[in-house]
Design a protein around this motif. Sequence first.
Motif, mmCIF file in Angstrom:
data_model
loop_
_atom_site.group_PDB
_atom_site.id
_atom_site.type_symbol
_atom_site.label_atom_id
_atom_site.label_comp_id
_atom_site.label_asym_id
_atom_site.label_seq_id
_atom_site.Cartn_x
_atom_site.Cartn_y
_atom_site.Cartn_z
ATOM 1 N N THR B 36 49.601 3.076 -22.543
ATOM 2 C CA THR B 36 49.810 2.851 -23.935
ATOM 3 C C THR B 36 50.607 1.727 -24.246
ATOM 4 O O THR B 36 51.974 1.688 -23.434
ATOM 5 N N LYS B 37 50.422 0.755 -25.018
ATOM 6 C CA LYS B 37 51.215 -0.473 -24.772
ATOM 7 C C LYS B 37 52.088 -0.619 -26.061
ATOM 8 O O LYS B 37 51.672 -0.105 -27.222
ATOM 9 N N PHE B 38 53.062 -1.440 -25.815
ATOM 10 C CA PHE B 38 54.018 -1.901 -26.904
ATOM 11 C C PHE B 38 53.930 -3.371 -27.401
ATOM 12 O O PHE B 38 53.644 -4.249 -26.238
ATOM 13 N N SER B 39 53.652 -3.642 -28.677
ATOM 14 C CA SER B 39 53.604 -4.947 -29.140
ATOM 15 C C SER B 39 54.157 -5.264 -30.223
ATOM 16 O O SER B 39 55.024 -6.114 -30.136
ATOM 17 N N CYS B 40 53.835 -4.693 -31.624
ATOM 18 C CA CYS B 40 54.448 -4.778 -32.830
ATOM 19 C C CYS B 40 55.628 -3.955 -33.122
ATOM 20 O O CYS B 40 56.721 -4.325 -33.637
ATOM 21 N N GLY B 41 55.122 -2.796 -32.666
ATOM 22 C CA GLY B 41 56.462 -1.665 -32.991
ATOM 23 C C GLY B 41 56.448 -1.341 -34.476
ATOM 24 O O GLY B 41 57.251 -0.426 -34.835
ATOM 25 N N ILE B 42 55.589 -1.718 -35.303
ATOM 26 C CA ILE B 42 55.522 -1.322 -36.661
ATOM 27 C C ILE B 42 54.264 -1.152 -37.130
ATOM 28 O O ILE B 42 53.781 -1.307 -38.582
ATOM 29 N N ALA B 43 53.219 -0.566 -36.350
ATOM 30 C CA ALA B 43 52.076 0.041 -36.923
ATOM 31 C C ALA B 43 51.082 -1.277 -37.430
ATOM 32 O O ALA B 43 50.632 -1.038 -38.418
ATOM 33 N N GLN B 44 51.231 -2.366 -36.864
ATOM 34 C CA GLN B 44 50.397 -3.448 -37.272
ATOM 35 C C GLN B 44 49.437 -3.777 -36.353
ATOM 36 O O GLN B 44 48.284 -4.580 -36.727
ATOM 37 N N CYS B 45 49.474 -3.605 -35.019
ATOM 38 C CA CYS B 45 48.598 -4.150 -34.010
ATOM 39 C C CYS B 45 47.492 -3.266 -33.284
ATOM 40 O O CYS B 45 46.618 -3.681 -32.964
ATOM 41 N N GLY B 46 48.037 -1.977 -33.182
ATOM 42 C CA GLY B 46 47.223 -1.161 -32.486
ATOM 43 C C GLY B 46 47.292 -0.920 -31.059
ATOM 44 O O GLY B 46 46.539 -0.355 -30.425
ATOM 45 N N ALA B 47 48.187 -1.840 -30.385
ATOM 46 C CA ALA B 47 48.268 -1.762 -28.789
ATOM 47 C C ALA B 47 48.748 -0.374 -28.621
ATOM 48 O O ALA B 47 48.289 -0.047 -27.381
ATOM 49 N N CYS B 48 49.257 0.450 -29.263
ATOM 50 C CA CYS B 48 50.043 1.671 -28.880
ATOM 51 C C CYS B 48 49.172 2.779 -29.303
ATOM 52 O O CYS B 48 49.595 4.108 -29.461
ATOM 53 N N THR B 49 47.917 2.505 -29.759
ATOM 54 C CA THR B 49 46.881 3.605 -30.085
ATOM 55 C C THR B 49 46.631 4.847 -29.080
ATOM 56 O O THR B 49 46.363 4.574 -28.071
ATOM 57 N N THR B 57 45.720 7.117 -33.616
ATOM 58 C CA THR B 57 47.375 6.972 -34.089
ATOM 59 C C THR B 57 48.227 5.941 -33.582
ATOM 60 O O THR B 57 48.277 5.918 -32.294
ATOM 61 N N PHE B 58 49.046 5.185 -34.379
ATOM 62 C CA PHE B 58 49.827 4.409 -33.736
ATOM 63 C C PHE B 58 51.125 5.103 -33.278
ATOM 64 O O PHE B 58 51.960 5.719 -34.070
ATOM 65 N N SER B 59 50.989 5.214 -31.910
ATOM 66 C CA SER B 59 52.289 5.967 -31.121
ATOM 67 C C SER B 59 53.776 5.408 -31.641
ATOM 68 O O SER B 59 54.701 5.930 -31.333
ATOM 69 N N CYS B 60 53.758 4.066 -31.882
ATOM 70 C CA CYS B 60 54.897 3.363 -31.726
ATOM 71 C C CYS B 60 55.837 3.782 -33.295
ATOM 72 O O CYS B 60 57.148 3.487 -33.252
ATOM 73 N N LEU B 61 54.998 4.524 -34.142
ATOM 74 C CA LEU B 61 56.074 5.044 -35.412
ATOM 75 C C LEU B 61 55.513 6.283 -35.562
ATOM 76 O O LEU B 61 55.656 7.084 -36.651
#
Lengths: 721, 152
Positions: B36-49, B57-61
């Motif tokens: 599960t990746k980090f990229s924007c950290g603000i629920a904009q990119c989906g890398a952390c889905t 779900t965006f796991s970064c938020l």
Amino acid sequence: MTTLTKASRRDFLKIAGSSVGGLVIGFSWFSCDSPKMEVLSTEEILSQAKSFNSYLSISPSGDVVIYSPNPELGQNIKTSFPMVVAEELDADWEKVRVLQANLDTEKYDRQLTGGSGAMPHSWERLRKAGATAKFVLVAAAAKAWNVNASEITVEKGIISHKGSGKSGHFGEFVAEAATMTAPEEVTLKDKKDFKIIGTSVKNVDSKEMYTGKPMYGLDFYREGMLHAMIQRAPFGMKIKAVDDSAARGVSGVKDVVTFGTSVAVVGESTWPLLKAKKLLRIDYEPDGAVESTADHDRIFADLMLNGKPDVKRKDGNFDAAFKGAAQVVTAEYQCPFIAHSPMEPENFFAHVKGDKVELIGPTQTPDRARQATAQLLGIPLENITVEITRLGGGFGRRLRADYVEEAVEVSRAMNAPVKVTWSREDELTGGAYRPAVRYRFEAGLDASGNMIAYKLRGVGMNAGNCTRENNFPSGAVANVLIESIEHKSSITTNAWRAPITNFLAYAEQSFLDEVALAAGKDPVQFRLDLLQQAKTSPVGGELGYDVDRMIGVVKAAAEKSNWGKDPNVKQGFSVYYSHRSYVAQVADIAMEGGTPVLKKVTAVTDCGMVVNPIGANHQVRGGIVDGMGHAMYGNLTFENGVPKQKNFDSYRLIRMKEVPEIDTHFLDTGFDPTGLGEPALPPTGGAIANAIFSATGRRLRSQPFIEQKEFSDIKLEIRRA
Amino acid sequence: MANYNLKINGKSHTVDVDDDTPLLWVLRDNLGLVGTKFSCGIAQCGACTVHINGNATFSCLTPVSSIGNAEVLTIEGLSEEGDHPVQKAWAEVDVAQCGYCQAGQIMTAVALLKSNPNPNMEEIDNAMNRNICRCGTYHKIREAVALAAKTK
Ligand code: FES
Ligand code: FES
């Protein structure tokens, strides 16, 4: 035609191995030491892969391991390089394993990713490595069977002799082969006999990527490692005072370290650092020019008028021809700073142990990472190792070693292994941008609409030479003047995918459309006429491009896109030469009930021989999506040295619903392969802007398109069939 | 700091973290699940889905304290060998360039196909629009989702 090639002194071939181990073949570009003997089993070859850099190892069981020296960031080199070696070796691709090699400047040359240059640079060397291995294996089999080597055939890793009916796999002959001397000359295959090159080979890292295995720098973890995040100063500022008390109060924060204009928060995991960084209270003071976008606009206007240009090319007498022209066309084009935004943010691991350093992470230039570290610490290069992880994109950002130096600084200060991670805000505000540039074009036409004078003056912010003076239309116009002016800005810039041409191509190809319109000529015919001129009586000195190859893609793109045939489709044309490859593109806009709908981009590419069609297709489509996305949306504006756009909510990247159909074609012109990571990007903005003009009559002279007033009432839809 | 008992990929894990810690960092830093990746950290990119009870779900938020008993599924839990139909389709179509966004893309696609087994192209585009691919592999993502829908 079969090519006989001789290993030059520089490309000294190395064979190593022993009776109990495998065969190892490598090139030693700089040294001419005697072949090194190594005793390696398959497992050892695999486990030692990190320290043993060679192109190719073959174990007694017949497994082939091919090392890929260049950093992989999505350009697919880790698949295409080994394909070339395996082709000449006649290996069974199913039995080939590919490993990323570490930095080794003694064994590899040009171990970097940039300039789309890896394949043209290494094409012949990779072929030689494969052909040499095959040669010694065949010689070993001939000796074992007591037959003539010329009667032996190799297919998919199996060596056979028809006369005696004997056959065996590579592994059976590696012990003998490893005792042989590398031949001075090897015969390379006839291209028509290629079995792997030219076929679509899938990414060698698919499984790891799709199952979420740790492979990127950001995934790297070492027991006892600390994390660090860094607050960097605005451009043109330095630190006056730091109040880190609140940041230190966050549970999980171990220390706060200040170096240069940066403040690092250090801890055992990432989240506390993201919080603590926001709690740093840092006072800055000016340390040079503190610039805002409004300043840049003023600087552009002033330098365009009063700057002292660096004359890059001068053919004939532009001023006289322009003055005497029957008709003139002038226009200015401008692009903003933009960030690279690789999806994996910058990060690096460093462990400074006395005068030794271990570096691990994503870099396009491992050697530069090492050099920078050596300089920073004042230690010899040999004391530094660099392991290259897979890169989650690069786009030029990872050509810089700034984030590597940061990891080294913090590791030194903490006396511990440290991984520095950038947030997206860090990436967008941290510098290394594509430079902002403004161009002014002036063209003069004679009474029959021929372009007789052409002038380009570029003003760039830390852009170096912001022109490409030997590119089209130089050579095709009698009077040419190309000038570049640089403003030294405090806002730091860096190569960005297809440096300079990523914007210059758009400006030039849009302007040429303006000239074609003034001349009353069809845009494609206008370009072809100019190219014909460059072909029959080229003007001036050196030309960067091959006129025939450019004509080739122009004609093919017109044909494949059905240029000018359908009155309901408004089209825009663009063609550009960069990084040794030629790409022509046509964008199609259909008018549907008064709404312009961008439906398709057709691209014709001449990159010489296509090594891996599926990968080539990827690079072209990806380049077009990238070119379109940044032309449409990409924008960084500054207020007192700080970018206003800080994350993907305000800095817009192109998404799924915004890409049209892309129809790709490749011309087989018989040339050796050239790079493809960049060349498809430059023509895209121009093709789309020219199509928008032909559909709406609005000329877009600045990027990003969506922020131009000419575009504000155009309801462009983007839709795929 | 507090103890949280999380159900991730069918196993239970206990972590001791601050209650505002996003699930993304629990997965990556505490549990070593770095797919599960980090990229924007603000629920904009989906890398952390990831999936929470089957929803992308965006796991970064997503703070760890909000998860409770919900089932979390990450890319690592999709299959052992990469043979989930969506992973197979991704490999077949050869979707990735740098690959960094692809775990998130796959998780979004799996959730889509669960709620809508036969999406049309427009539905695919709408669902996948939440994930950014900086390398521009959108055409292949679309193709792979369509293939997965056909072959599952
Ligand atoms: S990292 Fe969560 S959406 Fe971008
Ligand atoms: S493949 Fe690189 S970001 Fe999607």
